[in-house]
Design a protein around this motif. Structure first.
Motif, PDB file in Angstrom:
ATOM      1  N   SER A 227       0.806  -1.225   0.000  1.00  0.00           N
ATOM      2  CA  SER A 227       0.000   0.000   0.000  1.00  0.00           C
ATOM      3  C   SER A 227       0.842   1.278   0.000  1.00  0.00           C
ATOM      4  CB  SER A 227      -0.950   0.014   1.204  1.00  0.00           C
ATOM      5  OG  SER A 227      -0.212  -0.110   2.408  1.00  0.00           O
ATOM      6  N   VAL A 228       2.141   1.165   0.317  1.00  0.00           N
ATOM      7  CA  VAL A 228       2.994   2.361   0.359  1.00  0.00           C
ATOM      8  C   VAL A 228       4.131   2.288  -0.649  1.00  0.00           C
ATOM      9  CG1 VAL A 228       2.459   2.642   2.802  1.00  0.00           C
ATOM     10  CG2 VAL A 228       4.628   1.575   2.132  1.00  0.00           C
ATOM     11  N   LYS A 229       4.279   1.145  -1.307  1.00  0.00           N
ATOM     12  CA  LYS A 229       5.391   0.955  -2.248  1.00  0.00           C
ATOM     13  C   LYS A 229       5.326   1.999  -3.354  1.00  0.00           C
ATOM     14  CE  LYS A 229       6.162  -3.408  -2.613  1.00  0.00           C
ATOM     15  NZ  LYS A 229       6.074  -4.819  -3.009  1.00  0.00           N
ATOM     16  N   GLY A 230       6.485   2.605  -3.639  1.00  0.00           N
ATOM     17  CA  GLY A 230       6.552   3.643  -4.675  1.00  0.00           C
ATOM     18  C   GLY A 230       6.251   5.036  -4.164  1.00  0.00           C
ATOM     19  N   ARG A 231       5.710   5.127  -2.957  1.00  0.00           N
ATOM     20  CA  ARG A 231       5.379   6.448  -2.380  1.00  0.00           C
ATOM     21  C   ARG A 231       6.218   6.751  -1.134  1.00  0.00           C
ATOM     22  NH1 ARG A 231       0.560   7.310  -0.221  1.00  0.00           N
ATOM     23  NH2 ARG A 231       0.196   5.145   0.385  1.00  0.00           N
ATOM     24  N   PHE A 232       6.576   5.708  -0.381  1.00  0.00           N
ATOM     25  CA  PHE A 232       7.345   5.877   0.853  1.00  0.00           C
ATOM     26  C   PHE A 232       8.761   5.371   0.639  1.00  0.00           C
ATOM     27  CE2 PHE A 232       3.707   5.670   4.244  1.00  0.00           C
ATOM     28  CZ  PHE A 232       2.999   6.643   3.531  1.00  0.00           C
ATOM     29  N   THR A 233       9.724   6.013   1.327  1.00  0.00           N
ATOM     30  CA  THR A 233      11.120   5.579   1.269  1.00  0.00           C
ATOM     31  C   THR A 233      11.684   5.541   2.685  1.00  0.00           C
ATOM     32  OG1 THR A 233      11.428   6.593  -0.906  1.00  0.00           O
ATOM     33  CG2 THR A 233      13.410   6.019   0.339  1.00  0.00           C
ATOM     34  N   ILE A 234      12.138   4.375   3.097  1.00  0.00           N
ATOM     35  CA  ILE A 234      12.782   4.228   4.391  1.00  0.00           C
ATOM     36  C   ILE A 234      14.292   4.369   4.203  1.00  0.00           C
ATOM     37  CG2 ILE A 234      13.017   1.710   4.231  1.00  0.00           C
ATOM     38  CD1 ILE A 234      12.363   1.528   7.215  1.00  0.00           C
ATOM     39  N   SER A 235      14.947   4.969   5.178  1.00  0.00           N
ATOM     40  CA  SER A 235      16.396   5.095   5.135  1.00  0.00           C
ATOM     41  C   SER A 235      16.910   5.257   6.562  1.00  0.00           C
ATOM     42  CB  SER A 235      16.829   6.289   4.269  1.00  0.00           C
ATOM     43  OG  SER A 235      16.354   7.498   4.826  1.00  0.00           O
ATOM     44  N   ARG A 236      18.218   5.195   6.696  1.00  0.00           N
ATOM     45  CA  ARG A 236      18.824   5.346   8.014  1.00  0.00           C
ATOM     46  C   ARG A 236      20.185   6.000   7.890  1.00  0.00           C
ATOM     47  NH1 ARG A 236      18.904  -0.401  10.390  1.00  0.00           N
ATOM     48  NH2 ARG A 236      20.074   0.584  12.092  1.00  0.00           N
ATOM     49  N   ASP A 237      20.574   6.680   8.962  1.00  0.00           N
ATOM     50  CA  ASP A 237      21.910   7.259   9.050  1.00  0.00           C
ATOM     51  C   ASP A 237      22.527   6.712  10.331  1.00  0.00           C
ATOM     52  OD1 ASP A 237      24.177   8.799   9.448  1.00  0.00           O
ATOM     53  OD2 ASP A 237      23.277  10.608   8.608  1.00  0.00           O
TER      54      ASP A 237
ATOM     55  N   GLU B 236      -5.985   7.780   3.488  1.00  0.00           N
ATOM     56  CA  GLU B 236      -5.848   6.487   4.170  1.00  0.00           C
ATOM     57  C   GLU B 236      -4.471   6.278   4.793  1.00  0.00           C
ATOM     58  OE1 GLU B 236      -6.894   6.994   1.040  1.00  0.00           O
ATOM     59  OE2 GLU B 236      -6.018   5.555  -0.377  1.00  0.00           O
ATOM     60  N   ASP B 237      -3.542   7.221   4.583  1.00  0.00           N
ATOM     61  CA  ASP B 237      -2.251   7.160   5.257  1.00  0.00           C
ATOM     62  C   ASP B 237      -2.314   7.803   6.643  1.00  0.00           C
ATOM     63  OD1 ASP B 237      -0.738   7.890   2.089  1.00  0.00           O
ATOM     64  OD2 ASP B 237      -0.837   5.931   3.088  1.00  0.00           O
ATOM     65  N   THR B 238      -3.448   8.415   6.970  1.00  0.00           N
ATOM     66  CA  THR B 238      -3.621   9.018   8.287  1.00  0.00           C
ATOM     67  C   THR B 238      -3.483   7.949   9.365  1.00  0.00           C
ATOM     68  OG1 THR B 238      -5.046  10.811   7.496  1.00  0.00           O
ATOM     69  CG2 THR B 238      -5.264  10.165   9.811  1.00  0.00           C
ATOM     70  N   ALA B 239      -2.535   8.158  10.283  1.00  0.00           N
ATOM     71  CA  ALA B 239      -2.252   7.142  11.299  1.00  0.00           C
ATOM     72  C   ALA B 239      -1.190   7.665  12.262  1.00  0.00           C
ATOM     73  CB  ALA B 239      -1.749   5.849  10.655  1.00  0.00           C
ATOM     74  N   ILE B 240      -1.020   6.950  13.342  1.00  0.00           N
ATOM     75  CA  ILE B 240       0.136   7.125  14.210  1.00  0.00           C
ATOM     76  C   ILE B 240       1.234   6.238  13.647  1.00  0.00           C
ATOM     77  CG2 ILE B 240       1.051   6.826  16.531  1.00  0.00           C
ATOM     78  CD1 ILE B 240      -1.905   7.039  17.503  1.00  0.00           C
ATOM     79  N   TYR B 241       2.410   6.814  13.438  1.00  0.00           N
ATOM     80  CA  TYR B 241       3.540   6.067  12.893  1.00  0.00           C
ATOM     81  C   TYR B 241       4.537   5.799  14.022  1.00  0.00           C
ATOM     82  CZ  TYR B 241       1.816   6.654   8.182  1.00  0.00           C
ATOM     83  OH  TYR B 241       1.042   6.569   7.046  1.00  0.00           O
ATOM     84  N   TYR B 242       4.800   4.508  14.225  1.00  0.00           N
ATOM     85  CA  TYR B 242       5.733   4.086  15.264  1.00  0.00           C
ATOM     86  C   TYR B 242       7.059   3.640  14.646  1.00  0.00           C
ATOM     87  CZ  TYR B 242       1.653   3.662  18.392  1.00  0.00           C
ATOM     88  OH  TYR B 242       0.528   3.893  19.147  1.00  0.00           O
ATOM     89  N   CYS B 243       8.127   4.036  15.286  1.00  0.00           N
ATOM     90  CA  CYS B 243       9.467   3.532  14.987  1.00  0.00           C
ATOM     91  C   CYS B 243       9.671   2.316  15.892  1.00  0.00           C
ATOM     92  CB  CYS B 243      10.461   4.646  15.302  1.00  0.00           C
ATOM     93  SG  CYS B 243      12.204   4.205  15.327  1.00  0.00           S
TER      94      CYS B 243
ATOM     95  N   VAL C  47       0.331  11.401  11.857  1.00  0.00           N
ATOM     96  CA  VAL C  47       0.265  11.985  10.520  1.00  0.00           C
ATOM     97  C   VAL C  47      -1.207  12.077  10.119  1.00  0.00           C
ATOM     98  CG1 VAL C  47       0.822  11.632   8.082  1.00  0.00           C
ATOM     99  CG2 VAL C  47       2.529  11.122   9.842  1.00  0.00           C
ATOM    100  N   THR C  48      -1.638  13.272   9.785  1.00  0.00           N
ATOM    101  CA  THR C  48      -3.026  13.485   9.361  1.00  0.00           C
ATOM    102  C   THR C  48      -3.031  14.040   7.945  1.00  0.00           C
ATOM    103  OG1 THR C  48      -3.683  13.975  11.641  1.00  0.00           O
ATOM    104  CG2 THR C  48      -5.221  14.596   9.896  1.00  0.00           C
ATOM    105  N   VAL C  49      -3.663  13.310   7.031  1.00  0.00           N
ATOM    106  CA  VAL C  49      -3.748  13.735   5.635  1.00  0.00           C
ATOM    107  C   VAL C  49      -5.181  14.192   5.381  1.00  0.00           C
ATOM    108  CG1 VAL C  49      -3.355  13.134   3.233  1.00  0.00           C
ATOM    109  CG2 VAL C  49      -1.997  12.037   5.041  1.00  0.00           C
ATOM    110  N   SER C  50      -5.336  15.492   5.228  1.00  0.00           N
ATOM    111  CA  SER C  50      -6.686  16.062   5.074  1.00  0.00           C
ATOM    112  C   SER C  50      -6.595  17.442   4.448  1.00  0.00           C
ATOM    113  CB  SER C  50      -7.375  16.148   6.436  1.00  0.00           C
ATOM    114  OG  SER C  50      -8.613  16.803   6.327  1.00  0.00           O
ATOM    115  N   SER C  51      -7.606  17.786   3.691  1.00  0.00           N
ATOM    116  CA  SER C  51      -7.667  19.123   3.090  1.00  0.00           C
ATOM    117  C   SER C  51      -8.436  20.079   3.998  1.00  0.00           C
ATOM    118  CB  SER C  51      -8.325  19.058   1.718  1.00  0.00           C
ATOM    119  OG  SER C  51      -9.588  18.419   1.797  1.00  0.00           O
TER     120      SER C  51
END
Lengths: 114, 112
Positions: free
Chosen positions: A63-73, A89-96, A110-114
């Motif tokens: 559902s996120v492939k091509g739109r999200f990119t994970i990375s680390r330093d 539909e990406d509106t959610a609490i994002y946990y590490c 993260v809240t996605v809304s107009s």
């Protein structure tokens, strides 16, 4: 004490972008797989992405492939999630989440809304 | 994707009584290294999930011994020997053998 502190969440319009960060401490960050898991408030949990210790192996949920990119330093003990083309539909609490999910951050909304 | 079916979704329990939650996966969760990456989490209201059990039956540090995990292959169970008030929350099972890792739907435990 292991700490995972997420930041970068907020309100964004549909189609917009956001970058989440997760500052890790209390363990050897560069030795561990790291993950992002999300949860619509009041609903269940969904694995979003994972990255191995040196960043050479990455997976995404369809559902996120091509739109999200994970990375680390590893020099900064920080995990990132770059999110583009955001949808309601990406509106959610994002946990590490660390390694085998023993340690979780407090989450960033993260809240996605107009 | 591997589907993890959790039951029951709601679990009213009297204080001091036992409780049991089941999860069934659509595929075997035995990984190529011989381990079964199956986990249990507790999420209290307003908090992040907390891991209770890893690799089927290993209790995390600080988790009361009234919590126990068991199972193999595709069928797994979390048991609470005597429910206490602090156990209220939602419990999730999760498989970490196959990508994407997947969670059960969650079981909301409440005190009767």
């Amino acid at each position: 004490e292991v700490r995972l502190v997420e930041s970068g969440g907020g309100l964004v319009q549909p189609g917009g972008s956001l970058r989440l960060s997760c500052a890790a401490s209390g363990f050897t960050f560069s030795n561990n797989w790291m993950h992002w898991v999300r949860q619509v408030p009041g609903k269940g949990l969904m694995w979003v992405s994972r990255i191995n210790s040196d960043g050479s192996y990455i997976n995404y949920a369809d559902s996120v492939k091509g739109r999200f990119t994970i990375s680390r330093d590893n020099s900064k003990n920080t995990l990132y999630l770059e999110m583009k083309s955001l949808r309601a539909e990406d509106t959610a609490i994002y946990y590490c989440v660390e390694g085998e999910a023993e340690y979780w951050g407090q989450g960033t909304l993260v809240t996605v809304s107009s | 994707d591997v589907v993890v079916t959790q039951s029951p979704l709601s679990l009213p329990v009297t204080l001091g009584q036992p409780a049991s939650i089941s999860c069934r996966s659509s595929q075997s969760l035995v990984f190529s290294d011989g381990y079964t990456y199956f986990f249990w989490f507790q999420q209290r209201p307003g908090q992040s999930p907390r891991r209770l059990i890893y690799k089927v039956s290993n209790r995390d540090s600080g988790v009361p011994d009234r919590f126990s995990g068991s199972g193999s292959g595709t069928d797994f169970t979390l048991k609470i020997s005597r429910v206490e008030a602090e156990d209220v929350g939602t419990y999730y099972c999760m498989q970490g053998t196959h990508w994407p890792h997947t969670f059960g739907q969650g079981t909301k435990l409440e005190i009767k």
